[in-house]
Design a protein around this motif. Sequence first.
Motif, PDB file in Angstrom:
ATOM      1  N   ASP A  49      14.455  -7.428 -28.330  1.00 42.51           N
ATOM      2  CA  ASP A  49      14.868  -6.341 -27.450  1.00 42.51           C
ATOM      3  C   ASP A  49      16.393  -6.228 -27.409  1.00 42.51           C
ATOM      4  OD1 ASP A  49      12.206  -5.920 -26.856  1.00 42.51           O
ATOM      5  OD2 ASP A  49      12.275  -7.027 -24.969  1.00 42.51           O
ATOM      6  N   LEU A  50      16.852  -5.001 -27.258  1.00 45.51           N
ATOM      7  CA  LEU A  50      18.289  -4.733 -27.188  1.00 45.51           C
ATOM      8  C   LEU A  50      18.688  -4.300 -25.784  1.00 45.51           C
ATOM      9  CD1 LEU A  50      18.698  -2.682 -30.490  1.00 45.51           C
ATOM     10  CD2 LEU A  50      19.214  -5.100 -30.132  1.00 45.51           C
ATOM     11  N   GLU A  51      19.970  -4.507 -25.465  1.00 50.33           N
ATOM     12  CA  GLU A  51      20.510  -4.110 -24.178  1.00 50.33           C
ATOM     13  C   GLU A  51      21.915  -3.553 -24.391  1.00 50.33           C
ATOM     14  OE1 GLU A  51      21.272  -6.015 -19.759  1.00 50.33           O
ATOM     15  OE2 GLU A  51      20.976  -7.367 -21.454  1.00 50.33           O
ATOM     16  N   LEU A  52      22.169  -2.373 -23.851  1.00 50.38           N
ATOM     17  CA  LEU A  52      23.495  -1.785 -23.881  1.00 50.38           C
ATOM     18  C   LEU A  52      24.206  -2.182 -22.590  1.00 50.38           C
ATOM     19  CD1 LEU A  52      25.395   0.168 -25.450  1.00 50.38           C
ATOM     20  CD2 LEU A  52      24.562   1.959 -23.912  1.00 50.38           C
ATOM     21  N   VAL A  53      25.384  -2.794 -22.730  1.00 47.63           N
ATOM     22  CA  VAL A  53      26.108  -3.320 -21.571  1.00 47.63           C
ATOM     23  C   VAL A  53      27.475  -2.650 -21.493  1.00 47.63           C
ATOM     24  CG1 VAL A  53      27.054  -5.410 -20.521  1.00 47.63           C
ATOM     25  CG2 VAL A  53      24.932  -5.537 -21.842  1.00 47.63           C
ATOM     26  N   THR A  75      21.838   7.599 -23.528  1.00 48.53           N
ATOM     27  CA  THR A  75      21.094   6.432 -23.999  1.00 48.53           C
ATOM     28  C   THR A  75      19.878   6.153 -23.121  1.00 48.53           C
ATOM     29  OG1 THR A  75      22.665   4.974 -22.834  1.00 48.53           O
ATOM     30  CG2 THR A  75      23.045   5.360 -25.179  1.00 48.53           C
ATOM     31  N   LYS A  76      19.928   6.507 -21.846  1.00 44.07           N
ATOM     32  CA  LYS A  76      18.743   6.383 -20.994  1.00 44.07           C
ATOM     33  C   LYS A  76      17.646   7.330 -21.471  1.00 44.07           C
ATOM     34  CE  LYS A  76      20.727   4.636 -16.707  1.00 44.07           C
ATOM     35  NZ  LYS A  76      21.019   4.912 -15.290  1.00 44.07           N
ATOM     36  N   ASP A  82      17.365  -1.444 -22.940  1.00 44.34           N
ATOM     37  CA  ASP A  82      17.796  -1.556 -21.552  1.00 44.34           C
ATOM     38  C   ASP A  82      19.277  -1.237 -21.449  1.00 44.34           C
ATOM     39  OD1 ASP A  82      15.271  -2.370 -20.745  1.00 44.34           O
ATOM     40  OD2 ASP A  82      15.742  -4.491 -20.948  1.00 44.34           O
ATOM     41  N   ILE A  83      19.697  -0.776 -20.279  1.00 38.84           N
ATOM     42  CA  ILE A  83      21.108  -0.448 -20.057  1.00 38.84           C
ATOM     43  C   ILE A  83      21.568  -1.167 -18.798  1.00 38.84           C
ATOM     44  CG2 ILE A  83      22.766   1.391 -19.601  1.00 38.84           C
ATOM     45  CD1 ILE A  83      20.759   3.272 -21.051  1.00 38.84           C
ATOM     46  N   SER A  84      22.666  -1.916 -18.930  1.00 40.16           N
ATOM     47  CA  SER A  84      23.272  -2.613 -17.787  1.00 40.16           C
ATOM     48  C   SER A  84      24.660  -2.032 -17.568  1.00 40.16           C
ATOM     49  CB  SER A  84      23.387  -4.104 -18.063  1.00 40.16           C
ATOM     50  OG  SER A  84      22.102  -4.678 -18.200  1.00 40.16           O
ATOM     51  N   CYS A  85      24.863  -1.489 -16.363  1.00 37.39           N
ATOM     52  CA  CYS A  85      26.172  -0.901 -16.064  1.00 37.39           C
ATOM     53  C   CYS A  85      26.488  -1.068 -14.585  1.00 37.39           C
ATOM     54  CB  CYS A  85      26.223   0.565 -16.445  1.00 37.39           C
ATOM     55  SG  CYS A  85      24.899   1.585 -15.812  1.00 37.39           S
TER      56      CYS A  85
END
Length: 85
Positions: A49-53, A75-76, A82-85
């Motif tokens: 799994d990937l996550e954009l931070v 990107t959502k 997943d996106i973490s911001c």
Amino acid sequence: CHLQIDFFQKMAEAKGCQQCLWLLGPDDEITEVGAMNIFVLLKKENSTDLELVTPPLDSGVILPGITRRSVIELTKEWNEFDISC
């Protein structure tokens, strides 16, 4: 303040870098990258799994902006990581 930024930017360029990564505090929190937004696409540990931070806005050191918001919104919509911001 701008003179300091210019000084460090010129130092970075002399070493072959395009931008300065500005860090803050004992945890070296990323605050900015020159005049740019920063996003990092990470592969989650023990997973494919990937996550954009990107740094959060709640600390008050990151300015909200149209480009940052647009990248997060787009990107959502993709729903690929997943996106973490």
